[in-house]
Design a protein around this motif. Structure first.
Motif, mmCIF file in Angstrom:
data_model
loop_
_atom_site.group_PDB
_atom_site.id
_atom_site.type_symbol
_atom_site.label_atom_id
_atom_site.label_comp_id
_atom_site.label_asym_id
_atom_site.label_seq_id
_atom_site.Cartn_x
_atom_site.Cartn_y
_atom_site.Cartn_z
ATOM 1 N N THR A 90 -6.361 9.277 1.551
ATOM 2 C CA THR A 90 -5.378 8.652 2.417
ATOM 3 C C THR A 90 -4.344 7.948 1.549
ATOM 4 O O THR A 90 -4.682 7.033 0.817
ATOM 5 C CB THR A 90 -6.048 7.633 3.348
ATOM 6 N N ALA A 91 -3.127 8.386 1.632
ATOM 7 C CA ALA A 91 -2.063 7.738 0.875
ATOM 8 C C ALA A 91 -1.781 6.368 1.471
ATOM 9 O O ALA A 91 -2.274 6.029 2.539
ATOM 10 C CB ALA A 91 -0.810 8.606 0.903
ATOM 11 N N SER A 92 -0.993 5.595 0.775
ATOM 12 C CA SER A 92 -0.648 4.260 1.257
ATOM 13 C C SER A 92 0.369 4.352 2.377
ATOM 14 O O SER A 92 1.515 3.928 2.242
ATOM 15 C CB SER A 92 -0.121 3.420 0.095
ATOM 16 N N ILE A 93 -0.050 4.921 3.475
ATOM 17 C CA ILE A 93 0.802 5.091 4.647
ATOM 18 C C ILE A 93 0.076 4.486 5.838
ATOM 19 O O ILE A 93 -1.081 4.803 6.090
ATOM 20 C CB ILE A 93 1.102 6.583 4.915
ATOM 21 N N VAL A 94 0.767 3.613 6.539
ATOM 22 C CA VAL A 94 0.169 2.956 7.689
ATOM 23 C C VAL A 94 -0.123 3.984 8.774
ATOM 24 O O VAL A 94 0.640 4.925 8.981
ATOM 25 C CB VAL A 94 1.130 1.866 8.221
ATOM 26 N N HIS A 95 -1.230 3.792 9.469
ATOM 27 C CA HIS A 95 -1.665 4.636 10.584
ATOM 28 C C HIS A 95 -1.996 6.066 10.151
ATOM 29 O O HIS A 95 -1.861 7.005 10.932
ATOM 30 C CB HIS A 95 -0.635 4.655 11.712
ATOM 31 N N THR A 96 -2.406 6.245 8.881
ATOM 32 C CA THR A 96 -2.869 7.535 8.391
ATOM 33 C C THR A 96 -4.336 7.386 8.026
ATOM 34 O O THR A 96 -4.696 6.559 7.196
ATOM 35 C CB THR A 96 -2.061 7.993 7.164
ATOM 36 N N ILE A 97 -5.185 8.165 8.646
ATOM 37 C CA ILE A 97 -6.629 8.020 8.501
ATOM 38 C C ILE A 97 -7.214 9.279 7.884
ATOM 39 O O ILE A 97 -6.939 10.393 8.333
ATOM 40 C CB ILE A 97 -7.286 7.750 9.874
ATOM 41 N N GLU A 98 -8.039 9.065 6.855
ATOM 42 C CA GLU A 98 -8.751 10.174 6.249
ATOM 43 C C GLU A 98 -10.022 10.452 7.039
ATOM 44 O O GLU A 98 -10.725 9.528 7.443
ATOM 45 C CB GLU A 98 -9.119 9.857 4.808
ATOM 46 N N VAL A 99 -10.294 11.721 7.243
ATOM 47 C CA VAL A 99 -11.481 12.147 7.990
ATOM 48 C C VAL A 99 -12.377 12.950 7.049
ATOM 49 O O VAL A 99 -11.903 13.827 6.326
ATOM 50 C CB VAL A 99 -11.084 13.027 9.203
ATOM 51 N N ASP A 100 -13.651 12.640 7.067
ATOM 52 C CA ASP A 100 -14.624 13.396 6.278
ATOM 53 C C ASP A 100 -15.873 13.565 7.131
ATOM 54 O O ASP A 100 -16.415 12.598 7.652
ATOM 55 C CB ASP A 100 -14.949 12.636 4.993
ATOM 56 N N VAL A 101 -16.325 14.802 7.307
ATOM 57 C CA VAL A 101 -17.510 15.106 8.111
ATOM 58 C C VAL A 101 -18.602 15.589 7.170
ATOM 59 O O VAL A 101 -18.358 16.416 6.289
ATOM 60 C CB VAL A 101 -17.195 16.180 9.184
ATOM 61 N N ALA A 102 -19.820 15.062 7.358
ATOM 62 C CA ALA A 102 -20.960 15.463 6.534
ATOM 63 C C ALA A 102 -21.324 16.921 6.797
ATOM 64 O O ALA A 102 -20.961 17.495 7.825
ATOM 65 C CB ALA A 102 -22.155 14.558 6.818
ATOM 66 N N ALA A 103 -22.059 17.492 5.868
ATOM 67 C CA ALA A 103 -22.404 18.913 5.940
ATOM 68 C C ALA A 103 -23.174 19.274 7.205
ATOM 69 O O ALA A 103 -23.029 20.387 7.729
ATOM 70 C CB ALA A 103 -23.210 19.309 4.704
ATOM 71 N N ASP A 104 -23.980 18.352 7.737
ATOM 72 C CA ASP A 104 -24.750 18.670 8.949
ATOM 73 C C ASP A 104 -23.948 18.457 10.232
ATOM 74 O O ASP A 104 -24.461 18.645 11.330
ATOM 75 C CB ASP A 104 -26.049 17.859 8.992
ATOM 76 N N ASN A 105 -22.690 18.057 10.125
ATOM 77 C CA ASN A 105 -21.787 17.824 11.263
ATOM 78 C C ASN A 105 -22.274 16.738 12.212
ATOM 79 O O ASN A 105 -21.869 16.693 13.378
ATOM 80 C CB ASN A 105 -21.540 19.114 12.045
ATOM 81 N N GLN A 106 -23.135 15.852 11.733
ATOM 82 C CA GLN A 106 -23.659 14.766 12.567
ATOM 83 C C GLN A 106 -23.122 13.395 12.160
ATOM 84 O O GLN A 106 -23.387 12.411 12.830
ATOM 85 C CB GLN A 106 -25.192 14.750 12.510
ATOM 86 N N THR A 107 -22.394 13.331 11.062
ATOM 87 C CA THR A 107 -21.867 12.059 10.569
ATOM 88 C C THR A 107 -20.394 12.219 10.237
ATOM 89 O O THR A 107 -19.996 13.210 9.627
ATOM 90 C CB THR A 107 -22.637 11.600 9.315
ATOM 91 N N ILE A 108 -19.604 11.228 10.664
ATOM 92 C CA ILE A 108 -18.182 11.238 10.356
ATOM 93 C C ILE A 108 -17.830 9.942 9.638
ATOM 94 O O ILE A 108 -18.362 8.874 9.948
ATOM 95 C CB ILE A 108 -17.321 11.414 11.628
ATOM 96 N N LEU A 109 -16.950 10.064 8.654
ATOM 97 C CA LEU A 109 -16.449 8.914 7.909
ATOM 98 C C LEU A 109 -14.942 8.866 8.083
ATOM 99 O O LEU A 109 -14.254 9.857 7.853
ATOM 100 C CB LEU A 109 -16.811 9.046 6.425
ATOM 101 N N LEU A 110 -14.432 7.722 8.530
ATOM 102 C CA LEU A 110 -13.003 7.512 8.726
ATOM 103 C C LEU A 110 -12.550 6.408 7.781
ATOM 104 O O LEU A 110 -13.183 5.353 7.714
ATOM 105 C CB LEU A 110 -12.725 7.112 10.176
ATOM 106 N N VAL A 111 -11.461 6.633 7.049
ATOM 107 C CA VAL A 111 -10.962 5.667 6.066
ATOM 108 C C VAL A 111 -9.480 5.428 6.327
ATOM 109 O O VAL A 111 -8.708 6.362 6.522
ATOM 110 C CB VAL A 111 -11.174 6.192 4.625
ATOM 111 N N ASP A 112 -9.083 4.139 6.307
ATOM 112 C CA ASP A 112 -7.693 3.769 6.554
ATOM 113 C C ASP A 112 -7.252 2.730 5.538
ATOM 114 O O ASP A 112 -8.062 1.949 5.031
ATOM 115 C CB ASP A 112 -7.536 3.213 7.975
ATOM 116 N N TRP A 113 -5.953 2.691 5.259
ATOM 117 C CA TRP A 113 -5.342 1.744 4.335
ATOM 118 C C TRP A 113 -4.585 0.691 5.129
ATOM 119 O O TRP A 113 -3.887 1.012 6.086
ATOM 120 C CB TRP A 113 -4.391 2.486 3.407
#
Length: 182
Positions: A90-113
């Motif tokens: 996620t670049a230093s941009i407001v309201h931009t969220i990085e999405v990462d889903v685990a291999a089993d598709n049961q866990t999601i990680l959201l990251v924001d600056w």
């Protein structure tokens, strides 16, 4: 005969005293303002992540999984048009969220600056067990993390910072103070 009155106006000392008082008041007010501003920027990032998680959970409940990262990015961009979702850092941009889903598709990680210079992460783990190498937070449920991203808010939030060895830094609520740089 005409009387001459005293000249009206302020003396130099009176003006200096007024300027000194104004300088003292500004020295008190500016740090307070900056603290409130940073706190508001952090709350904005947290709010973005909460809104993103609501949309992600709605997607999850419809299909029983988060599917892959690319599909989740597309689904979230469609569901939350006021936010921007992307895979990767996620670049230093407001309201931009990085999405990462685990291999089993049961866990999601959201990251924001946040413009204050902090990174915020939110994880939803539905796998029933710790994800191990996939993400740091365990056990199941929603977990939150904050860390300092760089001087003056310049830098990027990446899931590689949020993952891995920092399991102890995740909590059940948003932390109230910034963690040290990872």
């Amino acid at each position: 005969a005409e009387e001459e009155g005293t000249e009206s106006g302020f003396t130099l000392i009176e003006l200096m005293v007024v300027l000194l008082i104004m300088a003292i008041l500004m020295a008190i007010a500016i740090p307070t303002f900056l603290g409130v501003k940073g706190s508001a920027q952090d709350r904005s990032a947290q709010s973005d992540l909460s809104n993103a998680l609501i949309s992600a959970k709605a997607y999850y409940s419809g299909g029983g999984s988060y599917t892959g990262t690319v599909a989740m990015v597309a689904a979230l961009n469609s569901a939350e048009p006021e936010l921007t979702f992307q895979a990767g850092a996620t670049a230093s941009i407001v309201h931009t969220i990085e999405v990462d889903v685990a291999a089993d598709n049961q866990t999601i990680l959201l990251v924001d600056w946040s413009q204050s210079g902090n990174c915020w992460a939110l994880e939803d783990n539905n796998s029933g067990a710790a994800e191990g190498a996939a993400f740091g937070a365990a056990p199941t449920g929603d977990k939150y993390l904050e860390w300092y991203s760089g001087t003056g808010g310049i830098g990027a939030c990446t899931t590689t910072i949020a993952e891995g060895a920092h399991t102890a830094d995740w909590s059940a609520t948003y932390p109230s103070i910034a963690s040290t740089a990872f």
